[in-house]
Scaffold this active site. Sequence first.
Site, PDB file in Angstrom:
ATOM      1  N   ILE A  46      11.508  18.361  96.457  1.00  0.00           N
ATOM      2  CA  ILE A  46      11.174  17.951  95.085  1.00  0.00           C
ATOM      3  C   ILE A  46      12.333  17.162  94.484  1.00  0.00           C
ATOM      4  CG2 ILE A  46      10.813  18.808  92.728  1.00  0.00           C
ATOM      5  CD1 ILE A  46       9.108  21.013  93.812  1.00  0.00           C
TER       6      ILE A  46
ATOM      7  N   ASP B  81      25.985  29.756 101.410  1.00  0.00           N
ATOM      8  CA  ASP B  81      25.627  29.016 102.626  1.00  0.00           C
ATOM      9  C   ASP B  81      25.302  27.554 102.354  1.00  0.00           C
ATOM     10  OD1 ASP B  81      23.278  29.217 101.281  1.00  0.00           O
ATOM     11  OD2 ASP B  81      22.132  30.171 102.885  1.00  0.00           O
TER      12      ASP B  81
ATOM     13  N   CYS C 244      23.143  27.709  97.788  1.00  0.00           N
ATOM     14  CA  CYS C 244      23.204  28.682  96.688  1.00  0.00           C
ATOM     15  C   CYS C 244      22.595  28.150  95.394  1.00  0.00           C
ATOM     16  CB  CYS C 244      24.621  29.166  96.475  1.00  0.00           C
ATOM     17  SG  CYS C 244      25.790  27.842  96.168  1.00  0.00           S
TER      18      CYS C 244
ATOM     19  N   HIS D 223      30.525  27.230  94.517  1.00  0.00           N
ATOM     20  CA  HIS D 223      29.479  28.254  94.613  1.00  0.00           C
ATOM     21  C   HIS D 223      28.778  28.573  93.287  1.00  0.00           C
ATOM     22  CE1 HIS D 223      27.272  31.477  96.375  1.00  0.00           C
ATOM     23  NE2 HIS D 223      27.727  32.327  95.485  1.00  0.00           N
TER      24      HIS D 223
END
Lengths: 257, 167
Positions: free
Chosen positions: A163, A65, A68, A250
């Site tokens: 972060i 999405d 990952c 991915h």
Amino acid sequence: MEPKDEEIMKQQREIEKEVCDSTPLVSEKISLSCLRTEYMGDDVFSAKIQDLLKKYKFIRRTRPDGNCFFRAFAYSYLEYLITNYTAYQEFRKLAESSKDKLVELGFPRFTLEDFHETFMEVIKRVDPDCTGAEGSEKLQNELHQIFNEQGYSDYVVVYLRLITSGKLQEEAEFYQNFIEGSFTIEEFRHQEVEPMYKESDHIHIIALCTAIGAGVRVEYLDRGEGSTVKAHDFPEGSEPKVYLIYRPGHYDILYPN
Amino acid sequence: MAGSALRRLMAEYKQLTLDPPEGIVAGPISEDNFFEWEALIAGPEGTCFEGGVFPARLVFPPDYPLSPPKMKFICDMFHPNIFADGRVCISILHAPGDDPMGYELSAERWSPVQSVEKILLSVVSMLAEPNDESGANVDAAIMWRERREEFNQIARRLVRKTLGLPT
């Protein structure tokens, strides 16, 4: 754009969404040999998978999405931390103090707090000191459950994105060199790092790993030359605690032998 | 529950009530549903919208604040960045990639650290300074650019209308 193209794109997005929603946020551990079946008949990938199997036994899939990398990193790093109390405590301290640092860097305290609170709650729920006799198996289950609960899982992703964004700002001069195109670091942070569902590149990985002080090894399963899989450690020269496999577009989690 | 849109919306409502920005009132239409808000926005001083009080609706998605809300004025509006049906079209209401108007790279986008307050403040700036590059209402954009006095007259009529005065 022709309305016809728009229609096709819309369908494409719908298909992608369907695939996405049917994948768990983080899967169970699966034997890595499952990739063999996935790429059956593909000589380049088959040879590389064979090579990968020498070093790794299991894979854990994450939902494709756009989040990952962050989700895989968080899961895998916490998985390491629950078996290493000293490292866990250090990380918890770092996480605790990260909020003030981000506020100093200019993030709005009010909305930041919401994500920080949930992030800390997740960390506390997998405290290795609070499990008693059942030990790491119980923590492992807890971790898995948390990461498959969208509310928690996505908030962890958001906080890691913040972060990462903070690190890019803190060392803007350094990271500016990695940015392609006409983006300023400021634009890049707001467009490519902070929003959900935006995919991660090397620069995200380097910034996050540096900010947290965690080594990550990424194995690249792609159409590059040779029959071996190329690995890259972030930051360079660090000892990896998190192992990820990258296939174009991915990231999933890997487990070394 | 963690990561809850409801929790966040309640916190934002509280914050907006305790420390409201000038010229903005906003909150849920009913306490039973925190996902639909009404906002009242005062036309910025020194602009053609000065004196008006413009009501708008905000509808929040279940995954708020990961995704932005949608915003729509529910009074008559005539403005380059507001569609004829009242929908507000500014960059902060869109995540990058979701880009119906081809916003500039530097334009402020939605991200989970934005807030209702930030959106409403952006809308106030939008009323004061329309962006005629991304025209949601092309007629309004052209008139604003080329026939400013005519635009101002329409705006002033809309202001009177929101106050219930004869136009």
